[in-house]
Design a protein around this motif. Structure first.
Motif, mmCIF file in Angstrom:
data_model
loop_
_atom_site.group_PDB
_atom_site.id
_atom_site.type_symbol
_atom_site.label_atom_id
_atom_site.label_comp_id
_atom_site.label_asym_id
_atom_site.label_seq_id
_atom_site.Cartn_x
_atom_site.Cartn_y
_atom_site.Cartn_z
ATOM 1 N N UNK A 125 0.831 -1.201 0.000
ATOM 2 C CA UNK A 125 0.000 0.000 0.000
ATOM 3 C C UNK A 125 0.872 1.260 0.000
ATOM 4 N N UNK A 126 1.890 1.297 0.877
ATOM 5 C CA UNK A 126 2.754 2.467 0.939
ATOM 6 C C UNK A 126 3.586 2.605 -0.333
ATOM 7 N N UNK A 127 4.006 1.485 -0.916
ATOM 8 C CA UNK A 127 4.754 1.559 -2.172
ATOM 9 C C UNK A 127 3.927 2.242 -3.254
ATOM 10 N N UNK A 128 2.673 1.821 -3.369
ATOM 11 C CA UNK A 128 1.839 2.371 -4.432
ATOM 12 C C UNK A 128 1.445 3.821 -4.178
ATOM 13 N N UNK A 129 1.087 4.145 -2.947
ATOM 14 C CA UNK A 129 0.580 5.484 -2.647
ATOM 15 C C UNK A 129 1.692 6.523 -2.517
ATOM 16 N N UNK A 130 2.881 6.088 -2.115
ATOM 17 C CA UNK A 130 3.976 7.032 -1.900
ATOM 18 C C UNK A 130 5.039 6.976 -2.991
ATOM 19 N N UNK A 131 4.889 6.051 -3.935
ATOM 20 C CA UNK A 131 5.860 5.903 -5.032
ATOM 21 C C UNK A 131 7.272 5.705 -4.501
ATOM 22 N N UNK A 132 7.410 4.770 -3.549
ATOM 23 C CA UNK A 132 8.721 4.460 -2.988
ATOM 24 C C UNK A 132 9.025 2.992 -3.228
ATOM 25 N N UNK A 133 10.260 2.615 -3.033
ATOM 26 C CA UNK A 133 10.661 1.234 -3.209
ATOM 27 C C UNK A 133 10.257 0.368 -2.028
ATOM 28 N N UNK A 134 10.455 -0.942 -2.210
ATOM 29 C CA UNK A 134 10.039 -1.883 -1.171
ATOM 30 C C UNK A 134 10.768 -1.646 0.140
ATOM 31 N N UNK A 135 12.092 -1.434 0.062
ATOM 32 C CA UNK A 135 12.890 -1.314 1.286
ATOM 33 C C UNK A 135 12.414 -0.141 2.145
ATOM 34 N N UNK A 136 12.168 1.012 1.498
ATOM 35 C CA UNK A 136 11.749 2.175 2.277
ATOM 36 C C UNK A 136 10.346 1.968 2.842
ATOM 37 N N UNK A 137 9.441 1.382 2.036
ATOM 38 C CA UNK A 137 8.087 1.144 2.522
ATOM 39 C C UNK A 137 8.099 0.210 3.728
ATOM 40 N N UNK A 138 8.968 -0.812 3.687
ATOM 41 C CA UNK A 138 9.063 -1.745 4.815
ATOM 42 C C UNK A 138 9.583 -1.047 6.058
#
Length: 227
Positions: free
Chosen positions: A177-190
């Protein structure tokens, strides 16, 4: 070092990690979405070993499995067949290796397809500009967030504030969800999800159901006044 060599190196790391924790894995890379699945090793000895170390490794039903689904640039997890829990440390190691496996495989696949002219004329993917223009947001820099051994999480961090807003609005909290909504990579979203857990915004990892968004203690709006 070629992409396929780097992929094979990560594949060996994953095999060693799974062997160490009595797990077997399947990597379905010839389809979309890409799916990575782990299951407990079958057999009495493996089950006894798991029960003896349940506090460290977590409990896994004999027929349960845990899958990571790579779709739309993000990873989501799903547990089927019963209870399947793993430690946060093991999960982090698996996901770190898995992201590299996916990246190297995609690089190899793309180059191999182009070099062999495996696509028929006119079938090369083309980005739909109208679809790509649905959002005015620019992809955010991955940046550096403090790890578990670093300073405490900064509640005033704009990324954390935005992540809090998103999970509260959606009433769910997943890395995808955070990856899609914030346009960030997996590592940062995690890392953002972990930060929200540390701040008490979301609960601990909860398998395929995602993390629970915890209620917030809002102060009363009413104030005592004078007539």
């Amino acid at each position: 070092m070629s992409e396929i060599s780097m992929y094979e190196a990560q594949k060996k790391k994953m095999q060693g990690l799974c062997d160490e924790h009595d797990l077997v894995y399947r990597f379905e890379k010839d389809r979309y979405p890409i799916i990575f699945t782990i299951k407990p090793v079958q057999g009495m000895d493996a089950q006894i070993s798991m029960l003896e170390n349940v506090e460290e490794v977590g409990y896994r039903s004999p027929d349960a499995s845990m899958s990571w689904i790579f779709e739309d640039g993000g990873l989501d997890t799903k547990v089927t067949g019963g209870t399947f829990t793993i430690s946060k440390t093991l999960r982090t190691k698996i996901e770190s290796i898995l992201v590299k496996m996916i990246t190297y495989w995609q690089q190899y696949f793309f180059r191999d397809v182009l070099e062999k002219n495996a696509l028929r004329s006119g079938l090369m993917p083309v980005i739909d500009e109208d679809e790509a223009g649905d959002t005015d947001e620019e992809p955010e820099d991955e940046g550096d967030m403090q790890g578990e051994d670093g300073p405490e999480v900064d509640l005033d961090d704009p990324d954390i504030q935005r992540a809090i807003t998103i999970v509260r609005a959606e009433n769910k909290a997943t890395v995808g969800l955070l990856q899609r909504r914030m346009s960030v990579g997996y590592a940062k979203a995690a890392r953002l999800i972990d930060a929200l857990e540390e701040l008490g915004v979301v609960g601990p990892y909860n398998g395929s159901d995602g993390r629970e968004v915890l209620p917030t203690d809002e102060p009363d709006d009413t104030e005592g006044g004078e007539d």
